[in-house]
Design an enzyme around this catalytic site. Sequence first.
Site, PDB file in Angstrom:
ATOM      1  N   ASP A 130       0.866  -1.184   0.000  1.00  0.00           N
ATOM      2  CA  ASP A 130       0.000   0.000   0.000  1.00  0.00           C
ATOM      3  C   ASP A 130       0.900   1.230   0.000  1.00  0.00           C
ATOM      4  O   ASP A 130       1.967   1.234   0.636  1.00  0.00           O
ATOM      5  CB  ASP A 130      -0.918   0.025   1.221  1.00  0.00           C
ATOM      6  CG  ASP A 130      -1.902   1.175   1.149  1.00  0.00           C
ATOM      7  OD1 ASP A 130      -2.939   1.025   0.476  1.00  0.00           O
ATOM      8  OD2 ASP A 130      -1.624   2.238   1.756  1.00  0.00           O
ATOM      9  N   GLU A 181       1.056   5.641   0.257  1.00  0.00           N
ATOM     10  CA  GLU A 181       0.440   6.936   0.512  1.00  0.00           C
ATOM     11  C   GLU A 181       1.156   7.944  -0.376  1.00  0.00           C
ATOM     12  O   GLU A 181       2.393   7.876  -0.559  1.00  0.00           O
ATOM     13  CB  GLU A 181       0.560   7.328   1.988  1.00  0.00           C
ATOM     14  CG  GLU A 181      -0.085   6.352   2.957  1.00  0.00           C
ATOM     15  CD  GLU A 181      -1.562   6.108   2.697  1.00  0.00           C
ATOM     16  OE1 GLU A 181      -2.244   7.022   2.178  1.00  0.00           O
ATOM     17  OE2 GLU A 181      -2.038   4.996   2.993  1.00  0.00           O
ATOM     18  N   HIS A 205      -5.382   4.774   6.553  1.00  0.00           N
ATOM     19  CA  HIS A 205      -4.687   5.577   5.554  1.00  0.00           C
ATOM     20  C   HIS A 205      -3.214   5.758   5.883  1.00  0.00           C
ATOM     21  O   HIS A 205      -2.588   6.735   5.446  1.00  0.00           O
ATOM     22  CB  HIS A 205      -5.365   6.951   5.379  1.00  0.00           C
ATOM     23  CG  HIS A 205      -6.741   6.847   4.806  1.00  0.00           C
ATOM     24  ND1 HIS A 205      -6.998   6.451   3.512  1.00  0.00           N
ATOM     25  CD2 HIS A 205      -7.958   7.089   5.393  1.00  0.00           C
ATOM     26  CE1 HIS A 205      -8.306   6.465   3.305  1.00  0.00           C
ATOM     27  NE2 HIS A 205      -8.906   6.835   4.429  1.00  0.00           N
ATOM     28  N   ASP A 231      -2.748  -0.256   6.327  1.00  0.00           N
ATOM     29  CA  ASP A 231      -3.633  -0.623   5.211  1.00  0.00           C
ATOM     30  C   ASP A 231      -3.173  -1.923   4.562  1.00  0.00           C
ATOM     31  O   ASP A 231      -4.002  -2.743   4.127  1.00  0.00           O
ATOM     32  CB  ASP A 231      -3.653   0.499   4.175  1.00  0.00           C
ATOM     33  CG  ASP A 231      -4.437   1.717   4.646  1.00  0.00           C
ATOM     34  OD1 ASP A 231      -4.882   1.714   5.811  1.00  0.00           O
ATOM     35  OD2 ASP A 231      -4.589   2.672   3.855  1.00  0.00           O
TER      36      ASP A 231
END
Length: 586
Positions: free
Chosen positions: A34, A36, A175, A180
């Site tokens: 994942d 960001e 998040h 995540d």
Amino acid sequence: MSIARAPQAATAAVQPSFADIGTPLQDVTFVVVDLETTGSRASDAGITEIGAVKVRGGEVLGEFQSLVNPGRPVPAFVARLTGITTSMVATAPDVALVLPGFLEFARGCVLVAHNAPFDVGFLRAACADLDYTWPGFTVVDTLPLARRVVLRDEAPNHKLATLARLFRARTSPDHRALADARATVDVLHALLERLAPLGVTHLEDLATAADPVPADVRCKATLADGLPSAPGVYQFRGPDGEVLYVGTSTDIRRRVRSYFTAAEKRRRITEMVRIAHAVTPVVCATPLEAQVRELRLITEHAPRYNRRSKHPERQTWVRLTDEAYPRLSVVPEVRGDVPHIGPFSSRRAATAAVEALHDAIALRRCTPRLPPVSRVRRSPCALAGLGRCSAPCVATTEPDHDYAAVVEEARTALTGDPGAVVRLLAERVARLAGQERFEEAGQVTHRLRSFVAAAARAQRLDPLSRCAELVAARPTAAGGWELVVVRHARFSGTAVTGPGEDPLPVVDALRATAEAVEPPSPPAPACHPEEAALVLDWLDQPGVRLVHTSDPWTCPVRSAVAHADLEDVSASVALALRGPDTMTAC
């Protein structure tokens, strides 16, 4: 049915390996990742955090997490959503330092992400910016998998947070990249549990697991287990061993697996898959052998789900009859040493070719067998009055020698150069087009195409069907030779030699063991006409060399093949459409 081979090229027994069956999901190492980022597009945003979890068989093998300096400020709305601020990433390592570590962590694994195009898109863009080669990971996206098995009455949407609550994930997504990724691991395992009863048990199944395939069809995917990844023929069998469908492929296993995915759109084939009980493979040495075996098996078994090549006895021919005043006749087989063209797929096509010849050549159309000299005086028919028939039936004192010239013209058109027929009918098409009688012009063109195509087929088949034996070779990509024996146009044997191997002993052995074939009645081949067409197409390929021929294998320089595209017709129509003053009347 058997196809002879030289002993050196005999196909070895195939022992399916686990690689042939597929990779069971419990043996697959997944890296769930994942990211960001500072925005939604990799072209104008940067990565702020990478988190990943490595798992296999439900066991966590390791984790990877790092903040990343995106080289730009973090927008306020992103900071509120993720909790990652500009000050937090100001001292973090650049992506150039973080990315190599992640790629090493994920090397040899299958990448998993929720809405994978987003995360993988940023990773690929980062590789491109740093001039790294993208490793070509196999990627699994949990979002379409969830859409496949999670119904609307279970969850209002398929967001990661919603699925994590539904499946009671041990980590709640917030998040942040690692959290995540941990939640996605639990979602992945829950989805795989739901997919298993649908036949998704191997890594290869995940590629099509999100397809809208009925469960009873997907469950049949196990029929592909153990099939070889090799060229050959496959037979779907139903109850009591009935052959339902025969197909061919350069990779049997991969092709059969496609029948259980959304790639298969044909309703009849989906119906066939539902009643199939087994798939029988026949491994072949070469793609040509596979195509021939497929054709012969279809002819032998007439599978109800195959639509082509089942009835060779329904082929029709057009012949010039052997009598005092020959005429054209549509016949079901080649008879006698007289000119024939064909084969035609239907009697209607054969009749169209006959009409094309009658349009151009004044052959008689009546069917009675006429004597050289009629004993009673006859009246010429209406066609004779229109100049469309030579009327040999009215000859009462001596044979009609003028008709012999008409017959010779027809013989030339059937077995040699049909240029005179093509030009005459092309002029007629041009005249009709110039008068805007396009429907009639289309009918004449259709008849002409039927004739030219059939004449071209017969002229290609005739020399090969007369040849008692032909041996040809084509170089293989591996550096060896693909050898083929053809007898009277029938594929009679094949062998493949390895790099550096002397092919001549293999040729001798192949000729000694090839199938014996009885001579046919040319131009009909000693096999299904489609098989002969396959052999001719192979012989026409670049690089094919003739090793031996027992009889001359030649075709006329000026033949129907030269007119197969009917360029003369197209040119004449274009000429007519430019204006009536440039047109030649017929």
